[in-house]
Design a protein around this motif. Structure first.
Motif, PDB file in Angstrom:
ATOM      1  N   GLU A  45       3.117  96.400 -13.691  1.00  0.00           N
ATOM      2  CA  GLU A  45       2.731  96.837 -15.049  1.00  0.00           C
ATOM      3  C   GLU A  45       3.936  96.758 -15.980  1.00  0.00           C
ATOM      4  N   CYS A 101      -4.159  98.019 -16.357  1.00  0.00           N
ATOM      5  CA  CYS A 101      -3.482  99.226 -16.865  1.00  0.00           C
ATOM      6  C   CYS A 101      -2.561  98.897 -18.035  1.00  0.00           C
ATOM      7  N   CYS A 146      -2.630 106.514 -14.121  1.00  0.00           N
ATOM      8  CA  CYS A 146      -3.494 105.579 -13.408  1.00  0.00           C
ATOM      9  C   CYS A 146      -4.635 106.355 -12.770  1.00  0.00           C
TER      10      CYS A 146
END
Ligand SMILES: [Zn+2]
Length: 471
Positions: free
Chosen positions: A242, A213, A29
């Motif tokens: 995520e 993401c 990230c």
């Protein structure tokens, strides 16, 4: 390969066997480009740089993706009247890149921006709606939420029971079935810039942070990939969400979850409200970039680093022992038959430490032992042993990215370094101006002192502050 990594999801050390032999896919990230990078951002990026270098040393072809979150609530909030959100995002992205480059952090294989992957986010959201794990808000807002109650494993990454979890504070809860449902798509709201709005099957709007993401990892690394990395502070809600989105849509997603520890300042958590943030530009003005790299890289990646007065001096002293030996050994061996004979190999104990969940502190202990042994060999005029120590120290510092005689530290990249330096000084001068505007004169003076100590003079003129490098 005998590398073991701590997987935050299974909470144990596991043998790292890549999905495809000889390759490794890694998603890290990257920053939300809303404000200047601080010491914690640099540490996180450095951890994955060291991991990547070690995987590469172990013979893997690493595909590393680190994204740029260039659209997010925080970017919109921080944009000023005289600067578009996208201009702010790009200005900050450059500051991040400069900070990374200054520390010798290798550029990722791909560095996707969220705004260039909106289509992939739409596709993922559509798959979630079709699978019954996402829904369009009932309040006409145009929001789309992930339905946490529909996904039984939700909470598996951080081992939380749904009933004890915090509400998702990312959107108006009135359209939600459950307050913990989180936003995949945020409908455009009056007052938000038109430029921050994209057409979608659910009306104009912009993506939620987490879906960015998931979509970028899938696009660049495939449905399943080896390692997902990020700071410990991202585990919840970001990484939990995520994981839920991607697996509920049918993707295998990350096989290992790696989280790096944070940086505290004088024993306190770093936070905007405490005003104790240490920015990348301040840090890089306090010591040479190589010292900063050594300092931030020396601790185990999962531990907390505490930054305090004297931290950098300790790192500088440790680094000087290494550079001192390298210079001394090269001088002593030059012109002898050992000058080119040193075999550049990594000692087994160093490799074992690195294979054991990236044990950099133990690996550095081996490095410093070799330096001591090398110095002793020179004292005893044992040139064969001195040459072998020189080769080993060179190899170990190379793989950690701290070899003072290799790029970028040996001055082979002058133009890029000058541009980087200029932007870092600009950022520091900007921060001093903001501190003055906020009447935080102690901070403004501290920044000026840092600059002066680094040989940079600031002149306050009616058209703003100008700087020059002394000498
Ligand atoms: Zn992320």
């Amino acid at each position: 390969m005998a590398l073991r990594l701590y997987d935050t999801k299974t909470q144990d050390l596991r043998d790292f066997t890549p999905l495809a032999p000889g390759e490794a896919g890694m998603y890290v990230c990257g920053p939300t480009v809303q404000s200047s990078p601080h010491i914690g951002h640099l540490r996180s990026a450095l951890v994955y740089d060291i991991l990547r270098r070690w995987l590469t040393y172990r013979g893997l072809r690493v595909t590393m993706v680190r994204n740029v979150t260039d659209i997010d609530d925080k970017v919109l909030v921080n944009a000023a009247d005289d600067e578009h959100w996208w201009a702010l995002a790009y200005r900050m992205e450059l500051e991040f890149s400069d900070g990374y480059r200054a520390l010798g952090i290798l550029p990722p294989t791909y560095e996707p921006r969220a705004t260039a992957n909106i289509q992939q986010m739409h596709e993922l959201i559509e798959r979630l709606i079709e699978a019954g794990h996402a829904y369009v808000a009932s309040d006409e807002s145009g929001d789309v939420y992930f339905d946490v109650r529909s996904w039984e494993p939700y909470g598996e990454l951080t081992r939380q029971d749904l009933d004890n979890m915090e509400d998702a504070a990312d959107a108006d809860p009135r359209g939600k079935r459950d307050p913990r449902d989180f936003a995949l798509w945020k409908g455009h709201k009056p007052g938000e810039p038109e430029s921050a709005s994209w057409a979608s099957p659910w009306g104009p709007g912009r993506p939620g942070w987490h879906i960015e993401c998931s979509a970028m990892a899938r696009r660049y690394l495939g449905e399943t990939f080896d390692i997902h990395g990020g700071g410990l502070d991202l585990r919840f809600p970001h990484h939990e969400n995520e994981l839920a989105q991607s697996t509920a849509a049918g993707d295998g997603f990350a096989r290992f979850w790696v989280h790096n520890g944070l940086v505290s300042i004088d024993g306190q958590k770093m936070s905007k409200s405490l005003g104790n943030s240490v920015y990348a530009s301040e840090l890089l003005a306090s010591a040479s970039p190589l010292v900063v790299r050594y300092y931030l890289g020396q601790a185990h990646y999962r531990s907390t680093i505490d930054y305090h007065d004297g931290s950098l001096a300790e790192a500088e002293a440790a680094l000087e022992r290494i550079t001192g030996f390298l210079e001394r050994a090269s001088r002593r061996l030059s012109g002898t038959r050992f000058s080119a004979a040193a075999e550049v190999t990594i000692p087994d104990e160093f490799a074992e430490a690195m294979d054991d969940d990236l044990g950099v502190p133990q690996a550095l202990a081996v490095l410093h032992d070799t330096v001591r042994a090398g110095n002793a060999a020179i004292d005893a005029d044992d040139l064969l042993a001195a040459a072998s120590a020189l080769g080993a120290v060179t190899a170990m510092t190379d793989v950690l990215g701290i070899n003072p005689n290799a790029a970028p530290w040996n001055g082979t990249d002058d133009v890029a370094q000058e541009a980087t330096l200029a932007r870092l000084i600009d950022a520091l001068v900007d921060q001093r101006q903001s501190a003055r505007a906020e009447r935080d004169f102690a901070r403004a003076d501290r920044i000026r002192d840092l600059l002066t100590a680094s040989g940079i003079t600031i002149e306050d003129t009616p058209t703003g502050a100008h700087w020059s490098i002394d000498g």
